[in-house]
Design a protein around this motif. Sequence first.
Motif, short mmCIF file in Angstrom:
data_model
loop_
_atom_site.label_atom_id
_atom_site.label_comp_id
_atom_site.label_asym_id
_atom_site.label_seq_id
_atom_site.Cartn_x
_atom_site.Cartn_y
_atom_site.Cartn_z
N GLY A 76 0.84 -1.19 0.00
CA GLY A 76 0.00 0.00 0.00
C GLY A 76 0.87 1.23 0.00
O GLY A 76 2.11 1.15 -0.11
N LEU A 77 0.25 2.42 0.14
CA LEU A 77 1.01 3.66 0.17
C LEU A 77 1.74 3.80 1.50
O LEU A 77 1.23 3.39 2.55
CB LEU A 77 0.06 4.84 -0.05
CG LEU A 77 -0.63 4.90 -1.41
CD1 LEU A 77 -1.58 6.09 -1.47
CD2 LEU A 77 0.39 4.98 -2.54
N ARG A 78 2.91 4.41 1.45
CA ARG A 78 3.75 4.49 2.65
C ARG A 78 3.10 5.31 3.75
O ARG A 78 3.26 5.02 4.95
CB ARG A 78 5.11 5.09 2.27
CG ARG A 78 6.08 5.23 3.44
CD ARG A 78 7.47 5.50 2.97
NE ARG A 78 8.01 4.37 2.21
CZ ARG A 78 8.55 3.29 2.76
NH1 ARG A 78 8.62 3.18 4.08
NH2 ARG A 78 9.03 2.33 2.02
N GLU A 79 2.33 6.35 3.38
CA GLU A 79 1.75 7.21 4.42
C GLU A 79 0.56 6.60 5.13
O GLU A 79 0.06 7.14 6.12
CB GLU A 79 1.36 8.57 3.83
CG GLU A 79 0.29 8.51 2.75
CD GLU A 79 0.89 8.45 1.35
OE1 GLU A 79 0.19 8.80 0.40
OE2 GLU A 79 2.08 8.07 1.25
N TRP A 80 0.06 5.46 4.64
CA TRP A 80 -1.09 4.84 5.30
C TRP A 80 -0.68 4.25 6.65
O TRP A 80 0.44 3.73 6.80
CB TRP A 80 -1.68 3.74 4.43
CG TRP A 80 -2.45 4.25 3.24
CD1 TRP A 80 -2.86 5.53 3.01
CD2 TRP A 80 -2.89 3.47 2.12
NE1 TRP A 80 -3.53 5.62 1.82
CE2 TRP A 80 -3.58 4.36 1.25
CE3 TRP A 80 -2.81 2.14 1.77
CZ2 TRP A 80 -4.15 3.95 0.06
CZ3 TRP A 80 -3.38 1.71 0.59
CH2 TRP A 80 -4.05 2.61 -0.26
N PRO A 81 -1.57 4.25 7.62
CA PRO A 81 -1.26 3.62 8.91
C PRO A 81 -1.27 2.10 8.81
O PRO A 81 -1.87 1.52 7.91
CB PRO A 81 -2.39 4.12 9.82
CG PRO A 81 -3.53 4.40 8.89
CD PRO A 81 -2.90 4.91 7.61
N ASP A 82 -0.63 1.45 9.75
CA ASP A 82 -0.57 -0.01 9.74
C ASP A 82 -1.95 -0.65 9.90
O ASP A 82 -2.17 -1.78 9.48
CB ASP A 82 0.35 -0.51 10.87
CG ASP A 82 1.79 -0.11 10.63
OD1 ASP A 82 2.14 0.13 9.45
OD2 ASP A 82 2.56 -0.04 11.61
N SER A 83 -2.87 0.08 10.53
CA SER A 83 -4.21 -0.46 10.77
C SER A 83 -5.15 -0.25 9.59
O SER A 83 -6.36 -0.47 9.73
CB SER A 83 -4.80 0.19 12.02
OG SER A 83 -4.86 1.61 11.87
N LYS A 84 -4.64 0.16 8.46
CA LYS A 84 -5.49 0.42 7.29
C LYS A 84 -6.26 -0.84 6.91
O LYS A 84 -5.69 -1.92 6.73
CB LYS A 84 -4.62 0.86 6.11
CG LYS A 84 -5.38 1.31 4.88
CD LYS A 84 -5.99 2.68 5.07
CE LYS A 84 -6.56 3.22 3.77
NZ LYS A 84 -7.17 4.56 3.96
N ALA A 85 -7.58 -0.71 6.81
CA ALA A 85 -8.44 -1.87 6.53
C ALA A 85 -8.37 -2.25 5.05
O ALA A 85 -8.23 -1.38 4.19
CB ALA A 85 -9.88 -1.57 6.93
N ARG A 86 -8.52 -3.54 4.78
CA ARG A 86 -8.54 -4.04 3.41
C ARG A 86 -9.97 -4.20 2.94
O ARG A 86 -10.86 -4.54 3.70
CB ARG A 86 -7.81 -5.38 3.33
CG ARG A 86 -6.33 -5.29 3.66
CD ARG A 86 -5.65 -6.62 3.43
NE ARG A 86 -5.75 -7.04 2.02
CZ ARG A 86 -5.25 -8.17 1.54
NH1 ARG A 86 -4.64 -9.02 2.37
NH2 ARG A 86 -5.37 -8.48 0.26
N ARG A 87 -10.17 -3.95 1.65
CA ARG A 87 -11.50 -4.05 1.05
C ARG A 87 -11.62 -5.34 0.25
O ARG A 87 -10.60 -5.88 -0.24
CB ARG A 87 -11.78 -2.85 0.13
CG ARG A 87 -11.73 -1.50 0.85
CD ARG A 87 -12.01 -0.36 -0.13
NE ARG A 87 -11.86 0.93 0.51
CZ ARG A 87 -12.80 1.54 1.22
NH1 ARG A 87 -13.98 0.95 1.36
NH2 ARG A 87 -12.59 2.72 1.76
#
Length: 391
Positions: A171-182
Motif C-alpha cells: 500500500g502507500l507508505r503514508e497509510w497507517p498499519d491499521s489500514k483496513a482491506r476491502r
Amino acid sequence: MVVISAEHNDHSEHSATSNKYSAGEGGARQPGQWRDWLTRSDVGRLWTELHRIVCQHPLVRASQSAGLLTEGEGRASAYTDLTQELFVALLSKGRFQHYLDTGMSDAEIECEIGQIELTNILTAELRKRHPESYRLARRISTIIQSSPNFRRFDGAGSDDPYRRLGDRVYGLREWPDSKARRPTHELEQRVQMVPVRQRDTRMVGCTGDAQIIISNSDLEDLIVSVLEAVDSPVDVRTLRSLVMSRLPVMDIYLVPLGSDEVEDGGRPFEPVDGRDNPEQGLLRREAEREAARCVDRFLQGLYEAVRGKSKQYNRILGVLWYCYLSPEHITQLEAAARLGVSDSLVSDYRRRIEQQLRALAFTEVEEARQFEIALRERVRAIVYDEESVAV
C-alpha cells in the motif's frame, strides 16, 4: 490480459524460496532421493517425482487458469504433457548427468528442477504468448518493491522471505498499519474511477521492436492513483491486475484483424482472401474435368485388360483400391485374403494396373494429384457398392 506470477523469474525470489519449495508448503516433506535414482537410472521413479513437482508448482496452476496449458481430457492430461516436456528438456540438456558430476545434493537438484528448469519452460511460453502483459507485470512488481512511495502491509515485512511475491500486500507508505482491506469486488468497482492511460508508442529494446506503453515514472504515478482510488492495501497479484486494467495492453492474440469503424480516415485492413480468384477457379475446374476424363480412360483400359469380364474387373478394382488407394495401407497378402484370391493373382493384377498408369504419362504434378483424387473417389464408390451388394 494476463498478469500471472511474473515474480517467479526473479533470481532474488529463487534464492529466497528454494528451501521452502524443496520441503513442500508445510515444510515437512523431504526432497526425493534424486542422486540414488539417477545413479540407478530409475526412469520410472524420476518421471513420477517430476510429475509431483509439476502438480505442486504454483506457476503451473496459475498457467493453467490463464489458458497456457492445454487440458485435453482433463487437468491430469495437462500435467502429464508438461511433465514429459520437462523430462525431455532435462534429458536433452544433459542436466541429469550434470547433477551427478557436480555432486549436487537431493535438495539442490529438486530446487533447480522446480525453481529454474520448470519455471523457465513456463515463463518462456508466457513471454511468447503474452509479451506485453508479462513485461508490464514484472515492471509493476519491481516498482512497488523499490519505490519509497510503497511499503508492505501484511505484517511479515522482511522477516518472512518465503512468502511469494504475488501474495504480499502493499500500500502507500503514508497509510497507517491499521489500514483496513476491502473485498476484491469493491476494488474492481473503485478502480473504474481511474482513467485509462494513453499508449506510449515509442519503440525500445535492443532491436527496437517493442513499444514503451508507459514510462516508469508514469507507471509509478498510475500505481499511486490506483491505490488512492481503492483506498486499501492490496496483494501484488490483484494490484497488477487493477493497474493493467487501466493500461492499453495489446497482446498478440488480442489484436483484431479489422474493425467496422476506421479511425483517422485510414484504410481498413482486410485479411488475405484464401479463395480462388476467377482465373484460378477456371483452371481448377478444367483440371478436375481433365482428371475425370483420365479416370474414364484408365478404368476403360483396366476393363479391356481383363477382356471385359465383370468378375475379373471387380477383382482388379479391388486390388487397385487395397494396394494403391485405400488409407489402410494393407499388405499384398492381406489384400489377397480380403479378395479371396491368390497372392500371385494379385501380383498379376498389379502389373496390369501399373502398365495402365504408365500409359497416362502426366507432365505436371498437379495433373497427377487431381487424377489420384478423382480415381480414389470413383473406385471407393465402386468397391463399397460391390461389398454392400455381396452382403
